[in-house]
Design a protein around this motif. Structure first.
Motif, PDB file in Angstrom:
ATOM      1  N   ASN A  14       0.831  -1.204   0.000  1.00  0.00           N
ATOM      2  CA  ASN A  14       0.000   0.000   0.000  1.00  0.00           C
ATOM      3  C   ASN A  14       0.863   1.250   0.000  1.00  0.00           C
ATOM      4  N   THR A  15       2.001   1.181   0.715  1.00  0.00           N
ATOM      5  CA  THR A  15       2.901   2.335   0.720  1.00  0.00           C
ATOM      6  C   THR A  15       3.437   2.616  -0.683  1.00  0.00           C
ATOM      7  N   GLU A  52       0.730   4.163  -2.732  1.00  0.00           N
ATOM      8  CA  GLU A  52       0.517   5.565  -2.374  1.00  0.00           C
ATOM      9  C   GLU A  52       1.643   6.444  -2.893  1.00  0.00           C
ATOM     10  N   ASN A  68      -2.336   7.646  -5.371  1.00  0.00           N
ATOM     11  CA  ASN A  68      -3.638   6.992  -5.263  1.00  0.00           C
ATOM     12  C   ASN A  68      -4.518   7.274  -6.474  1.00  0.00           C
ATOM     13  N   TYR A  72      -8.431  -2.651   0.244  1.00  0.00           N
ATOM     14  CA  TYR A  72      -8.544  -1.255  -0.181  1.00  0.00           C
ATOM     15  C   TYR A  72      -9.496  -1.172  -1.375  1.00  0.00           C
ATOM     16  N   ASN A 105      -8.695   6.246   1.311  1.00  0.00           N
ATOM     17  CA  ASN A 105      -7.448   5.582   0.915  1.00  0.00           C
ATOM     18  C   ASN A 105      -7.650   4.703  -0.317  1.00  0.00           C
ATOM     19  N   LYS A 128      -7.810   3.526  -4.289  1.00  0.00           N
ATOM     20  CA  LYS A 128      -6.873   3.659  -5.399  1.00  0.00           C
ATOM     21  C   LYS A 128      -7.697   3.871  -6.676  1.00  0.00           C
TER      22      LYS A 128
END
Length: 623
Positions: free
Chosen positions: A275-276, A279, A283, A364, A584, A586
């Motif tokens: 996820n990092t 990001e 996103n 997510y 959060n 995407k």
């Protein structure tokens, strides 16, 4: 043609026209009355027909009012084709025509020399009689021809049956040869049987010898029992070693449990790092894809750098207004997260977004949509074709989701998937998975639940357990989607189709849950009114499409700028996608462009729209 003699005296023909009409009227009535079908005569083969008029049948003409009367025989061109049964039914009781005027002597008619009308009438009766005979003979000839053709067809059929019988006889002969071989094999089996019986006798003798050996073996068995007692003591020592091994296994199980914990911690760390990375990439990302030309190659006005897969340039040649200077070329440069050329395969495109699909399984929300003018390849990018090499983003994403879920199942995860397919047409929601009557189609509204989740009333939500079920739903949705013909495309998508796959994961051993939504959108074609030439309902559709696309750009810009208020409710599209756009989540936008030179204006508008979205997320962008 023959002429009848005419009396020198004019008294007969000097009658008035009224008298002629009165004389002709009874004759015409007699003709209609006597024109009964003639009973067909028996067919005679090998004889010569009377040469009445070869191929012609005389027709009568009315007498002239004055002067000489002329009667001409004209050919009969009408041939009546009837079956034998109908001819017999109609001509069973035919009567020969008989003249009704004149005097009879000895059974024959005799007219006065001055009775030209009577003689003409007699001749017409004879002509009609001969015509009826000719027709009858023609009918019999046709019946005989039909009979001959039927006989020929029967002969062909008999020959075919004879050929089949011959092939069957050949087959029976082959089977007879096979049976002869079977008989030889049977004799061989009988010979083998006699041989085996002899072998059985020999084996019985050997068995008696083996009984003797058994006795000796029993003696040896007693000896072995003595040795067994020795082995039992050895077994006791081995059991002691086994207890030590069990203790070691117990220790290894604890190590395995510890490693499972480490694997789980590694999976959580992988999700966090994954996820990092996403990001850090952004996103909200924008990809550009150029549709190939029908004949292949790349047009001159679209330039792709070989060393930079993130840049694209539109070149436009402008003519000099004065004619004194040379033509100038104006370049429009754009930069996105990734640019795909016309030769890029579906697999290469999906590899760039496969990490986003993995994020959906990690918990997510992910939204991927295709934007562009009609005919630029949006539907091909999202859905593709039925072949594996040309499958689009949606079927490939579904395949990856189920494969990854199977691997996570080995780590204790259990997933449930719920699919839905909705269409936004003229700011109205339509269920693309609805299978009932169109007259009973329910209305749909977007609602928020107590947990702030977006749902649609009366929408079909299908629980799916494998990839094939999802692909079947996609096929059903494609059949129900609204399309129409425009100047840009014969079958243009006039609505936004939104495929949503709700994912719920549970790891009971770890008491961990995750919930997410994978949203894949095929947007309607975007073009200006002048380009699409839309009128009436098409113009209304185009207005709704452009309005919703404009609001989508506004929402994405507001999210990228982290504004306090995001206008989700300005359109049904953004209101429905708000759970997959904000927070959060995407988001990936495909901007598809058409390579044809006459689409330059629409291509420039699409790239400018995508560039604004990309620039709002602190990406590079020009113009």
């Amino acid at each position: 043609m023959s002429r009848l003699p005419v009396m020198s005296s004019k008294r007969v023909l000097a009658c008035s026209s009224a008298e002629n009409a009165q004389d002709l009227a009874p004759a015409q009535k007699r003709l209609r009355k006597d024109a009964d079908p003639v009973k067909p005569a028996a067919t005679v083969i090998g004889t010569k027909r009377p040469a009445l008029a070869a191929t012609r049948a005389p027709l009568s003409r009315p007498l002239r009012a004055a002067g000489a009367a002329t009667v001409a025989a004209a050919p009969s061109r009408g041939v009546i084709k009837q079956s034998v049964a109908s001819a017999a039914a109609k001509g069973g009781n035919m009567k020969q025509p008989v003249a009704s005027t004149g005097t009879k002597t000895g059974g024959t008619q005799k007219r006065n020399p001055w009775d030209l009308k009577g003689k003409v009438s007699d001749m017409e009766d004879k002509v009609r009689n001969y015509q009826m005979k000719v027709k009858t003979l023609n009918q019999e000839n046709e019946v005989l021809q039909d009979s001959v053709s039927q006989s020929q067809r029967k002969m062909v059929q008999v020959e075919k049956e004879l050929q089949i019988q011959r092939s069957q006889i050949g087959e029976y002969e082959r089977k007879l040869q096979v049976l002869a071989g079977v008989q030889d094999e049977l004799e061989k089996v009988l010979s083998d049987k006699n041989f085996l019986q002899k072998e059985l006798t020999n084996l019985e003798g050997k068995y008696k010898v083996m009984e003797t050996l058994r006795d000796s073996q029993e003696t040896e068995l007693q000896t072995l029992k003595m040795k067994l007692s020795v082995q039992e003591s050895t077994l006791a020592r081995v059991q002691a070693n086994l207890r030590d091994s069990e203790e070691e296994v117990r220790s290894l199980k604890e190590t395995v449990a510890q490693q499972k914990d480490e694997i789980y911690a590694g999976e959580m760390e992988r999700r966090r790092l994954h996820n990092t990375i996403q990001e850090l990439k952004g996103n909200i990302r924008v990809f550009c894809r150029v549709r190939p030309l029908v004949g292949g190659g790349l047009p001159k006005h679209i330039q792709l750098a070989t060393s930079d897969n993130k840049a694209i340039t539109l070149a436009k040649t402008e003519e000099s207004h004065t004619g004194k200077t040379a033509d100038t070329q104006k370049n429009y440069n754009f930069s996105f997260d990734r640019v795909f050329g016309p030769r890029t395969s579906q697999q290469e495109v999906f590899e760039e977004i496969s990490l986003l699909v993995q994020s959906a399984l990690d918990g997510y929300n992910v939204c991927c949509f295709a934007y562009g003018q009609t005919g630029s390849g949006k539907t091909y990018t999202m859905e593709g074709d039925e072949f594996d090499e040309t499958r689009g983003v949606i079927p490939r994403a579904v395949q990856q989701i189920f494969k990854a879920a199977g691997k996570l199942g080995e780590q204790g995860w259990e997933f449930t998937f719920t699919a839905s397919f909705v269409e936004i047409y003229n700011e109205t929601l339509r269920d693309l998975l609805y299978t009932g009557k169109s007259s009973k189609r329910p209305e749909h509204e977007i609602r928020k639940t107590a947990s702030n989740e977006v749902t649609i009333t009366n929408l079909t939500y299908e629980r799916v357990i494998n990839e094939d079920q999802v692909l079947g739903l996609i096929a059903l949705a494609n059949q129900n989607r609204s399309t129409a013909q425009t100047a840009q495309n014969d079958r243009s998508s006039r609505s936004h189709s939104v495929f949503q796959l709700d994912i719920e994961g549970v790891n009971a051993g770890r008491d961990v849950k995750c919930k997410s939504t994978l949203c894949l959108v095929d947007l309607a074609g975007s073009e200006r009114m002048v380009k699409s030439q839309s009128q009436g309902d098409r113009f209304k559709e185009m207005t709704a499409i452009n309005g919703s696309l404009s609001n989508l750009g506004i929402v994405i810009a507001a999210l990228a700028n982290k504004e306090s208020y995001v206008p989700y409710r300005n359109s049904k599209l953004t209101y429905l996608l708000q759970g997959c756009l904000g927070g959060n989540s995407k988001t990936l936008m495909f901007v598809n462009i058409a390579p044809e030179p006459d689409s330059f204006g629409e291509t420039l508008n699409s790239l400018r729209f995508a560039s604004k979205v990309s620039a709002s997320t602190n990406r590079r962008g020009n113009n």
